[in-house]
Design an enzyme around this catalytic site. Structure first.
Site, PDB file in Angstrom:
ATOM      1  N   LYS A 115       0.831  -1.216   0.000  1.00  0.00           N
ATOM      2  CA  LYS A 115       0.000   0.000   0.000  1.00  0.00           C
ATOM      3  C   LYS A 115       0.861   1.260   0.000  1.00  0.00           C
ATOM      4  CE  LYS A 115      -4.346  -1.844   1.104  1.00  0.00           C
ATOM      5  NZ  LYS A 115      -5.690  -1.708   1.599  1.00  0.00           N
ATOM      6  N   LYS A 197      -3.852 -10.419  -6.753  1.00  0.00           N
ATOM      7  CA  LYS A 197      -5.136 -10.593  -6.066  1.00  0.00           C
ATOM      8  C   LYS A 197      -6.213  -9.692  -6.683  1.00  0.00           C
ATOM      9  CE  LYS A 197      -6.147  -8.344  -2.133  1.00  0.00           C
ATOM     10  NZ  LYS A 197      -6.704  -7.959  -0.832  1.00  0.00           N
ATOM     11  N   LYS A 200     -10.642  -4.493  -4.761  1.00  0.00           N
ATOM     12  CA  LYS A 200     -11.657  -3.494  -5.089  1.00  0.00           C
ATOM     13  C   LYS A 200     -11.039  -2.160  -5.472  1.00  0.00           C
ATOM     14  CE  LYS A 200     -13.356  -3.629  -0.337  1.00  0.00           C
ATOM     15  NZ  LYS A 200     -12.383  -3.054   0.591  1.00  0.00           N
TER      16      LYS A 200
HETATM   17  P1  ATP Z   1      -8.413  -3.085  -1.106  1.00  0.00           P
HETATM   18  O1  ATP Z   1      -8.229  -3.443  -2.522  1.00  0.00           O
HETATM   19  O2  ATP Z   1      -9.136  -1.780  -0.897  1.00  0.00           O
HETATM   20  O3  ATP Z   1      -7.199  -3.256  -0.279  1.00  0.00           O
HETATM   21  P2  ATP Z   1      -9.645  -5.607  -0.690  1.00  0.00           P
HETATM   22  O4  ATP Z   1     -10.456  -5.883  -1.905  1.00  0.00           O
HETATM   23  O5  ATP Z   1      -8.378  -6.347  -0.525  1.00  0.00           O
HETATM   24  O6  ATP Z   1      -9.445  -4.069  -0.513  1.00  0.00           O
HETATM   25  P3  ATP Z   1     -10.449  -5.794   2.087  1.00  0.00           P
HETATM   26  O7  ATP Z   1     -11.433  -4.878   2.670  1.00  0.00           O
HETATM   27  O8  ATP Z   1      -9.020  -5.556   2.400  1.00  0.00           O
HETATM   28  O9  ATP Z   1     -10.623  -5.870   0.524  1.00  0.00           O
HETATM   29  O10 ATP Z   1     -10.811  -7.269   2.468  1.00  0.00           O
HETATM   30  C1  ATP Z   1     -12.038  -7.732   2.968  1.00  0.00           C
HETATM   31  C2  ATP Z   1     -12.023  -9.244   3.072  1.00  0.00           C
HETATM   32  O11 ATP Z   1     -12.067  -9.817   1.773  1.00  0.00           O
HETATM   33  C3  ATP Z   1     -10.807  -9.826   3.757  1.00  0.00           C
HETATM   34  O12 ATP Z   1     -11.212 -10.920   4.566  1.00  0.00           O
HETATM   35  C4  ATP Z   1      -9.959 -10.295   2.629  1.00  0.00           C
HETATM   36  O13 ATP Z   1      -9.119 -11.367   2.992  1.00  0.00           O
HETATM   37  C5  ATP Z   1     -10.999 -10.741   1.620  1.00  0.00           C
HETATM   38  N1  ATP Z   1     -10.508 -10.617   0.255  1.00  0.00           N
HETATM   39  C6  ATP Z   1     -10.156  -9.473  -0.372  1.00  0.00           C
HETATM   40  N2  ATP Z   1      -9.766  -9.721  -1.626  1.00  0.00           N
HETATM   41  C7  ATP Z   1      -9.865 -11.058  -1.801  1.00  0.00           C
HETATM   42  C8  ATP Z   1      -9.595 -11.953  -2.888  1.00  0.00           C
HETATM   43  N3  ATP Z   1      -9.154 -11.505  -4.047  1.00  0.00           N
HETATM   44  N4  ATP Z   1      -9.824 -13.271  -2.716  1.00  0.00           N
HETATM   45  C9  ATP Z   1     -10.283 -13.739  -1.543  1.00  0.00           C
HETATM   46  N5  ATP Z   1     -10.552 -12.960  -0.481  1.00  0.00           N
HETATM   47  C10 ATP Z   1     -10.353 -11.649  -0.591  1.00  0.00           C
END
Ligand code: ATP
Ligand code: LTN
Length: 333
Positions: A115, A197, A200
Site C-alpha cells: 500500500k 489478487k 476493489k
Molecule cells: P483493497 O483493494 O481496498 O485493499 P480488498 O479488496 O483487498 O481491498 P479488504 O477490505 O481488504 O478488501 O478485504 C475484505 C475481506 O475480503 C478480507 O477478509 C480479505 O481477505 C478478503 N478478500 C479481499 N480480496 C480477496 C480476494 N481476491 N480473494 C479472496 N478474499 C479476498
C-alpha cells in the site's frame, strides 16, 4: 448448562464496492457461521481512513457495505453487525496496543509495503499501524476465530503475537484468536493479471467483478478474462487464469477441480467462460435485489445499526476496562 458459543470476529474496510473476491473469500463463508459461533462483524470505517476519503462518498460507502453484509445473508438479528467508529473502545485499545508492538514487527507487513508503494504521496502513520488497530478489533471481543482471506493471515499472526506478549506480562487477559480460512475462494485473482489478487481498488475495471455489476457486465468480464493459449480446461500452476476461473466457478457450485475438468472436457475456453459468467450472475442477482430493497427501508437499517452498536460497545467495554485495570490506568471519579 449449555456450553456458550465460541466468539467469531471479522469485518471489511469501507472502501470502494465489494468484489467477488471479497464475497467468495469472506462474506459468503460468514453466512452460516452464526449457528456455531457468536458473530461480530464490523464496518471497518476507521481502517478506511488510512487512504484519503471524500466525506460524502465515504458515508455512502460505509452504509452500502452494511447493506451488502445483510443482502449477502448475514442476519442482523443473529449477528452483531456494527460500525467500528461507533465503538470508541477500538481507538482506545489500539493506542494501548501500539505501546506493545515493535516497529520491527510492523516493518515486516507485506500489505504495508504494497500500500505504501501504491500511495506514495500519503504514507501515513495510520497505514503503518493498521495491523495494531486490527488486533484491537479482534481482541476487544475475545474472539476465538477470525475468518479472513489468505491475504490477511500475516495480520492475524501479529495480532496473536501482541496478545501473547500482553498475556505474558499481565495474565490471561486476551483470548488468542485462530484464523479461519475458507477453502475454495480463499484467494480470487485479478481477471486481467492472474498473478495479482482481485482487489476493489484495482484501476482496471475489467480485472474485477463487483457485487453490483449487472449480468451483461459480469459475462463480458468473464469472456475477456486473461487465459493461456491452450484450449483444455485443467487446473494447474501453469494455467493461472483458467485455474482462477475454476476457483470462482467451484466456490459457487461446490464442484471440485476434477469435476469441472470432466464437465468441460472437449468444450473449450469459450463455453467455460460463458458458464462461469452465468453462474456468477445467477449467484449475484438475488443478492442485488435484496440490496436494493434494503436501501429503500432506511428505518430498518438504522434500527439494526443502533441496536448492534450498543451490543458491540457493551462487549468491547468489558475487555477495555480489564486491560486498563491490568496496566494501572485509573478510572475517572
Ligand atoms: P483493497 O483493494 O481496498 O485493499 P480488498 O479488496 O483487498 O481491498 P479488504 O477490505 O481488504 O478488501 O478485504 C475484505 C475481506 O475480503 C478480507 O477478509 C480479505 O481477505 C478478503 N478478500 C479481499 N480480496 C480477496 C480476494 N481476491 N480473494 C479472496 N478474499 C479476498
Ligand atoms: N484488514 C482487514 C479488515 C479488518 C479485519 C479486522 C478483518 C479490519 N479489522 C478484524 C478481521 C478482523 C481486511 O480485510 N483488509
Amino acid at each position: 448448562m449449555e456450553k456458550e458459543k465460541k466468539i467469531l470476529y471479522s469485518g471489511m474496510q469501507a472502501t470502494g464496492t465489494l468484489t467477488i473476491g471479497n464475497y467468495l473469500g469472506a462474506l459468503k463463508n460468514w453466512v452460516d457461521l452464526c449457528e456455531e459461533y457468536e458473530c461480530f462483524y464490523g464496518v471497518m470505517d476507521l481502517h478506511s481512513l488510512t487512504v484519503r476519503q471524500e466525506p460524502a462518498q465515504f458515508r455512502k460507502t460505509a452504509k452500502n457495505l452494511y447493506a451488502l453484509y445483510v443482502a449477502a445473508g448475514l442476519d442482523p438479528q443473529k449477528n452483531c453487525i456494527y460500525y467500528q467508529s461507533h465503538v470508541p473502545a477500538h481507538a482506545q485499545l489500539c493506542w494501548i496496543l501500539n505501546c506493545f508492538t515493535y516497529m520491527g514487527e510492523l516493518n515486516r507487513m507485506t500489505q504495508f509495503k504494497d500500500k505504501a508503494a501504491r500511495h506514495e504521496d500519503n504514507v501515513n502513520a495510520g497505514l503503518y499501524t493498521y495491523p495494531v488497530l486490527m488486533a484491537a478489533d479482534i481482541l476487544l471481543y475475545q474472539a476465538d476465530m477470525v475468518p479472513v482471506g489468505a491475504d490477511q493471515k500475516q495480520h492475524l499472526e501479529i495480532c496473536r503475537d501482541i496478545a501473547q506478549r500482553f498475556n505474558n506480562l499481565y495474565g490471561e487477559v486476551f483470548t488468542i484468536p485462530e484464523p479461519y480460512l475458507g477453502k475454495a475462494g480463499a484467494k480470487i485473482m485479478s481477471l486481467q493479471d492472474p498473478q495479482k489478487k482481485m482487489s476493489k481498488s484495482d484501476e482496471n475495471v475489467n480485472a474485477t467483478i463487483y457485487l453490483l455489476d449487472d449480468r451483461d457486465t459480469i459475462i463480458r468480464k468473464c469472456k475477456r478474462a486473461v487465459t493461456d493459449s491452450d484450449t483444455v480446461v485443467r487446473y494447474g500452476e501453469d494455467k493461472p487464469g483458467i485455474s482462477n476461473l475454476m476457483d470462482i466457478y467451484g466456490s459457487i457450485t461446490g464442484k471440485t477441480a476434477k469435476e469441472i475438468e470432466a464437465e468441460f472436457d472437449g468444450r473449450g475456453y469459450g463455453e467455460f467462460k460463458m458458464a462461469v459468467g452465468e453462474t456468477v450472475a445467477d449467484e449475484l442477482t438475488p443478492l442485488q435485489k435484496r440490496y436494493e430493497d434494503l436501501l429503500k427501508d432506511k428505518e430498518y437499517l438504522a434500527q439494526c445499526i443502533r441496536e448492534n452498536d450498543a451490543k458491540a460497545a457493551h462487549a468491547a467495554q468489558k475487555t477495555l476496562r480489564k486491560v486498563q485495570k491490568k496496566i494501572g490506568l485509573t478510572e475517572s471519579l
